[in-house]
Write a protein that holds these residues in place. Sequence first.
Motif, PDB file in Angstrom:
ATOM      1  N   ASP A 611     -14.945  57.711  16.919  1.00  0.00           N
ATOM      2  CA  ASP A 611     -16.077  57.559  16.011  1.00  0.00           C
ATOM      3  C   ASP A 611     -15.880  56.363  15.082  1.00  0.00           C
ATOM      4  O   ASP A 611     -16.797  55.569  14.855  1.00  0.00           O
ATOM      5  N   LYS A 614     -16.332  53.018  16.838  1.00  0.00           N
ATOM      6  CA  LYS A 614     -17.774  52.759  17.040  1.00  0.00           C
ATOM      7  C   LYS A 614     -18.407  52.243  15.750  1.00  0.00           C
ATOM      8  O   LYS A 614     -19.188  51.289  15.765  1.00  0.00           O
ATOM      9  N   ARG A 615     -18.058  52.892  14.649  1.00  0.00           N
ATOM     10  CA  ARG A 615     -18.644  52.469  13.363  1.00  0.00           C
ATOM     11  C   ARG A 615     -18.219  51.047  13.004  1.00  0.00           C
ATOM     12  O   ARG A 615     -19.002  50.264  12.469  1.00  0.00           O
ATOM     13  N   ASN A 619     -21.548  49.247  13.804  1.00  0.00           N
ATOM     14  CA  ASN A 619     -22.203  49.191  12.478  1.00  0.00           C
ATOM     15  C   ASN A 619     -21.560  48.183  11.541  1.00  0.00           C
ATOM     16  O   ASN A 619     -21.968  48.053  10.395  1.00  0.00           O
ATOM     17  N   GLU A 621     -18.842  48.427   9.896  1.00  0.00           N
ATOM     18  CA  GLU A 621     -18.254  49.011   8.684  1.00  0.00           C
ATOM     19  C   GLU A 621     -16.857  48.427   8.514  1.00  0.00           C
ATOM     20  O   GLU A 621     -16.023  48.523   9.407  1.00  0.00           O
ATOM     21  N   ILE A 624     -12.924  52.030   7.010  1.00  0.00           N
ATOM     22  CA  ILE A 624     -13.244  53.425   7.313  1.00  0.00           C
ATOM     23  C   ILE A 624     -12.007  54.264   7.008  1.00  0.00           C
ATOM     24  O   ILE A 624     -10.909  53.960   7.492  1.00  0.00           O
TER      25      ILE A 624
END
Lengths: 630, 299
Positions: A611, A614-615, A619, A621, A624
């Motif tokens: 996850d 992917k972010r 995205n 980011e 994280i």
Amino acid sequence: MKLTWMIGGEQGSGVDTASGLFGKAVSGAGYYLFGNREYYSTIKNRHSYFELSISDKKINSISEFYDIVTTFDAETIFQHFQQAKGYFIYSETNVKKGIDSVLSLEPETKKEILGFMNKSNIEPTVQGVIDYLKAKGIVVIPVNYEQILREISAELSINMTLAEKSLNTIAASVSFALLGLDKQYLLDAISNTFSKKPDAIPMNVLAAEKALLLVKPVFNLKPIKKQDIVQIDGNTAAAIGKIAGGIGFQSYYPITPASDESVYLEANQTVDTVVDGVKSSRPVVVVQTEDEISAIGMAIGAGLAGVRSATATSGPGFALMAEALSWAGQTESPVVVTYYVRGSPSTGLPTRSGQSDLKFAVNVGHGEFPKIVLASGDHAEVFHDAILAFNLAEAYQTPVIHIIEKSIANTYSTLDKADLDYSNDKIDRGALVHLDPSKDYNRYSLENGPVSPRSPLGSSVSWHSGDEHSESGHIAENPTNRTIMYEKRMKKLDKAANEIPEDKKLNIFGDSSAENAVITFGSPKGALKDILEDLLSQDKIKLQVIQVRFFSPFPTDELAKALQNKKRVIDVENNYTAQLGSFVSEYLHITPTHFILKWNGRQMNTDELKDAIKRAVLNDEKKIVLNSGM
Amino acid sequence: MVNYKTTEYIDWCPSCGDFGIVSSETMALSDLGIDRSKAVVVSGIGCSSKIPHYINVSGVHTMHGRAITFASGIKLANPDLKVLVNSGDGDLLGIGVGHFVSAGRRNLDITILLHNNGVYGLTKGQASPTLHRGLQTKSLPEANINDSLDPLALALTAGYTFVARAYAYDAMFTKEIIKKAIMHKGTALVDILQPCPTYNNINTKEWYEKRIYKLDDDYEVKTPEEASEKMSKALIKSFEWGDKIPIGIFYENNFIPEYGQRIAEHVPTYFSDYPAKQVIDQNGKSITDISRLLEKISI
């Protein structure tokens, strides 16, 4: 194929026995395993659990969600029900228990659980949890442990206290029944588990037979052709690696999670040898010392006598070894410290994991001296690195620090025996010589470059001093001598940087054409390895992973080459300050573009890491922070 | 004739007690005919700990307080070596007192020579753990407010199996005690009283020589049963400090197994194949076979 399983219970209540039994039964059918043990710093009375990943291929990590959750007690139910995704086994007699009755639950944990229960309209009792799970489509399996135990007690005419010892077998057997494997694997595992207590076998077989009748198989696993496999944890891998590498002396002071390695060596002090087909043995001396200062002092002393010597410790103990490591650097004395890194600072999380001591290991000891620091990423690496550490210590006559995280030490995996083949791991004793004892000898001779011939104590006369010294080893404060001897020592690090093979410095896997690079070290390797395929097939994310294995000397050129043409550099570490990332900034003058960090004491699992990647990639980011695990 | 002294320039203060100790120690090594390459002098930090550089056997000049740990590793790896520890009172009884006590529990065959002058000389005369309370040596701003440790009583109760005291300026007597300590099979302590002419202006040569007297030869435990009686006697003697100060051997007990022997009980080949003697590879290939260990973890 992958299946995840967990079992939880009060520490000391048999979680280890049950997980061991279950693991043996499954691996007996040819499956590969990766298992992790989580426990408090206590002997009894606190929640502990064991999580297992099962696969037909080698597997290297844990997952956040479990296909099968096995419980005996109420606390495990409350702590782990959110992680259930398939089958949930619980004790029927617990249903009325409320969360308030679980006194050992930490207030912070309880608050989190109640928060979730409140949000999801779950009544704070076991019954409430069970209703919630049912509504979510999870298959709940009530087991009346007490009734089975009473039956066993009656049928075998034994008292209940004795019968209760089969509780673990019941729990493991119910789980096993779900898999659909032939029960013989379970029965074999029982014989094996209780081989030292044969009287216990009939009772456990009866418990298994009864438990197997409770559920129907759902997973339909088929046995796989049995490979030549071993099951090994990190402590044992280090110990056996040291033995293979020729250890003669180990000293230690008890500390979690390092002691298991030394205790293993203590239990195996006579090791087998083979020379030209002739079998013999040799003794290894293992000493439990009064403190870690003594442990490192003795190890260095044994090294001066020409022996491959080591100590094993964790953060607080390593801190006490700092001064002696500086001495070993100054006197060019080989020694290996196996550094089991746990949750720090201070006592921190003494039974949990982390990667926050990397910079401490690299910078330990006052002054500048060559120091070799490497970290292993899985159990096979631990084994081979234990041999390599001795080679490097002797080749460069300096301390070597071998980092193994708690999440490698206390996890196990099943490996092919071939993974532990060491016929290609050379024994390199460096410039170890046995000189004519009657001849004078300059221990720090400058004749042949930075590494001087080293004749052990007992073979010829030599002097070793933590003071600056001349070639003879005697104290010398002359400035020119200082300049020369200082440089002599430091040049050994350049030599090491040139000579250590590239494939030992970095471990690169994944897609070389990927524009996304992940840099990491140590335990996240396992989870990263296990999510590459999913990321590509499910999310079309191509990834190349660069696992850094050496931190001193730092593989600057090799890493720069590996990171060429990468659009994103995602730094994955189990600490707050991204310590590997800051080495990359310092040495390569580039900064990772994204950070995935976790410092809650639990290792990274595949679900959260997938996850997070992917972010970062989809995205963008930049930072994280992960926080899963119980 | 082997010369047991090196040609290194000795930088101790004139008339330092360390001169007497280095003479006694080298004479002892010479009298015993110990092979230079089979002896190791291990020291900590301080004036006295420079001694390995002046003795012509192998020398390991380690860290403050830690000499016993290095010495123990050397001896355990190679029990054929004669291993001596030379360190000061601050080193062995202050920063390193944990190792000093723990050595008694092991009874490893090493000889500990304690240079006892009551002060930390190299750092300009602070009070050491053996300086008595109320004394104000030259560089102390106030009188010492700590009680002193008695090295002999501490060693006796910690389990040392040879406990003696010598006086640095009586080099011949000290030599004989050191010889006996070296020949003793177990952990031996020789507490060597020595004046510090620069910083200890109280326990001077004149002060000691008025007080010291030599003990008789009744120090050895003859049967295991008389061990506690002999130790009690030695303990009482160790507390004698004032107008009269005894030197000589206080206690020797040869009934306690030496640490190497204890190891050999677990690993019978220890003495015949100790770690430093082992060859671990053949042409760069490990000769250690782990297949039995792998068998135990195979599935």
